[in-house]
Design an enzyme around this catalytic site. Structure first.
Site, mmCIF file in Angstrom:
data_model
loop_
_atom_site.group_PDB
_atom_site.id
_atom_site.type_symbol
_atom_site.label_atom_id
_atom_site.label_comp_id
_atom_site.label_asym_id
_atom_site.label_seq_id
_atom_site.Cartn_x
_atom_site.Cartn_y
_atom_site.Cartn_z
ATOM 1 N N ASN A 1 42.305 24.627 5.989
ATOM 2 C CA ASN A 1 41.645 24.009 4.841
ATOM 3 C C ASN A 1 41.279 22.581 5.224
ATOM 4 O OD1 ASN A 1 40.865 22.949 2.404
ATOM 5 N ND2 ASN A 1 42.898 23.007 1.459
ATOM 6 N N TRP A 2 39.980 22.367 5.472
ATOM 7 C CA TRP A 2 39.543 21.040 5.920
ATOM 8 C C TRP A 2 39.405 20.053 4.764
ATOM 9 C CZ3 TRP A 2 35.509 21.010 10.507
ATOM 10 C CH2 TRP A 2 36.111 21.581 11.628
ATOM 11 N N LYS A 3 39.533 20.534 3.540
ATOM 12 C CA LYS A 3 39.403 19.664 2.357
ATOM 13 C C LYS A 3 38.118 18.832 2.478
ATOM 14 C CE LYS A 3 44.395 19.645 2.244
ATOM 15 N NZ LYS A 3 45.578 19.137 1.610
ATOM 16 N N HIS B 1 43.835 26.134 -5.344
ATOM 17 C CA HIS B 1 44.549 25.102 -4.584
ATOM 18 C C HIS B 1 45.068 24.033 -5.541
ATOM 19 C CE1 HIS B 1 45.438 21.914 -1.742
ATOM 20 N NE2 HIS B 1 45.452 22.846 -0.803
ATOM 21 N N GLU C 1 45.181 20.960 -5.340
ATOM 22 C CA GLU C 1 44.314 19.784 -5.508
ATOM 23 C C GLU C 1 43.181 20.076 -6.488
ATOM 24 O OE1 GLU C 1 43.678 19.042 -1.327
ATOM 25 O OE2 GLU C 1 45.779 18.436 -1.146
ATOM 26 N N GLU D 1 52.172 27.596 -1.614
ATOM 27 C CA GLU D 1 52.111 26.202 -1.189
ATOM 28 C C GLU D 1 52.874 25.320 -2.182
ATOM 29 O OE1 GLU D 1 48.506 25.441 1.513
ATOM 30 O OE2 GLU D 1 47.870 25.104 -0.531
ATOM 31 N N GLY E 1 50.871 17.891 2.753
ATOM 32 C CA GLY E 1 50.520 16.589 3.316
ATOM 33 C C GLY E 1 51.645 15.577 3.330
ATOM 34 N N SER F 1 52.491 21.295 5.165
ATOM 35 C CA SER F 1 53.018 20.562 6.330
ATOM 36 C C SER F 1 53.382 21.466 7.500
ATOM 37 C CB SER F 1 54.215 19.690 5.912
ATOM 38 O OG SER F 1 53.799 18.707 4.983
ATOM 39 N N GLY G 1 46.454 22.478 6.287
ATOM 40 C CA GLY G 1 45.523 21.396 5.970
ATOM 41 C C GLY G 1 45.333 20.492 7.179
ATOM 42 N N GLY G 2 46.068 19.395 7.207
ATOM 43 C CA GLY G 2 45.883 18.358 8.227
ATOM 44 C C GLY G 2 45.820 18.878 9.654
HETATM 45 C C1 PEP Z 1 46.891 22.417 2.114
HETATM 46 O O1 PEP Z 1 46.343 21.488 1.567
HETATM 47 O O2 PEP Z 1 46.576 23.581 1.819
HETATM 48 C C2 PEP Z 1 47.913 22.125 3.104
HETATM 49 C C3 PEP Z 1 48.774 23.063 3.399
HETATM 50 O O3 PEP Z 1 47.922 20.873 3.657
HETATM 51 P P1 PEP Z 1 48.888 20.314 4.815
HETATM 52 O O4 PEP Z 1 48.972 21.380 5.887
HETATM 53 O O5 PEP Z 1 48.203 19.074 5.313
HETATM 54 O O6 PEP Z 1 50.206 20.049 4.201
#
Ligand code: PEP
Length: 248
Positions: A9-11, A93, A95, A163, A169, A208, A229-230
């Protein structure tokens, strides 16, 4: 056995220059036994699909509107994602729930529309830190799922991502037994809802996930992959996660 899935997920990150990361990911060719899906910003979907060509990396959107079309400034229809070449979409999600006030009812409606458009859905559920501390994680997660899951026989096109909001994050990750308990509860609910097909649905963990913790997370029962994500933003960080999933 469910398919193994590594979804990125590049957001709201990435422009044309970021396609170099896709080149690196394809060159690393991490693992044919793992389905890789990248969900970039909407502006990159079409370019990324063209860039990938015949390589099996799939591309997805990060949300879609419940309506097929209409006066919804700034929104994206499920059919537009398909038109751009996407095969998947992330829905629910945290967010989107927090930043855009998306409710379980809205997510359920989006899911129906996305299914009608032919997309595969990565449906996100997860508790907040307050809910975690109150010990209500399983109640929250199962309620979110029960609200969102369709009555239709769509199990093969739905992927669940658990999640914990407090793990996204932050570098924080639940204990292995906590992840195991939630994933087991999700599996039981899916089998209750969809019958035998529920046992074949992929349940991803997200929050994470890094190269350093991926193998331990993928060793947990009912963890069929990750929503990342990251660490999905660059191939050097994402490829070892995919490789760890292949080995799991
Ligand atoms: C996400 O936003 O779906 C996510 C899992 O982010 P991260 O891996 O950065 O915690």
């Amino acid at each position: 056995m469910p398919r193994k899935i590594a979804a990125g997920n590049w957001k709201m990150h990435g422009d044309g220059a970021a396609l170099a990361e896709i080149d690196a990911l394809m060159a690393a060719n991490p693992a044919p036994s793992v389905d890789v899906v990248i969900c970039p910003p909407a502006t990159l979907i079409h370019r990324m699909v063209s860039h990938i060509g015949s390589h099996p990396i799939a591309v997805g959107g990060q949300s879609c509107h419940a309506a097929i079309k209409g006066a919804h400034t700034g929104d994206i229809a499920a059919g537009m994602l398909v038109d751009a070449g996407a095969t998947h979409v992330i829905l629910g999600h945290s967010e989107r729930r927090a930043d855009h006030g998306e409710t379980d009812a809205m997510i359920q409606a989006q899911l129906e529309t996305a299914l009608s458009a032919g997309l595969q859905i990565i449906l996100c559920v997860g508790e907040t830190e307050t809910q975690y501390k109150a010990g209500t994680t399983q109640d929250i997660v199962t309620a979110q799922l029960r609200h969102a899951l369709p009555q239709s026989d769509a199990a093969a096109r739905i992927i669940i991502a658990y999640e914990p909001v407090w793990a996204i994050g932050t570098g924080l990750v639940p204990q292995d037994d906590e992840i195991a308990a939630v994933h087991a509860a999700i599996r039981a609910l899916l089998c209750d809802h969809f019958g035998a097909a529920g046992a074949e649905m992929a349940i991803l963990y997200g929050g994470s996930v890094k190269a350093e913790n991926a193998a331990a997370i993928f060793a947990i029962a009912n963890v069929d992959g990750a929503l990342v994500g990251g660490a999905s933003l660059n191939a050097a960080a994402f490829s070892p996660i995919i490789a760890a999933l292949a080995r799991a």
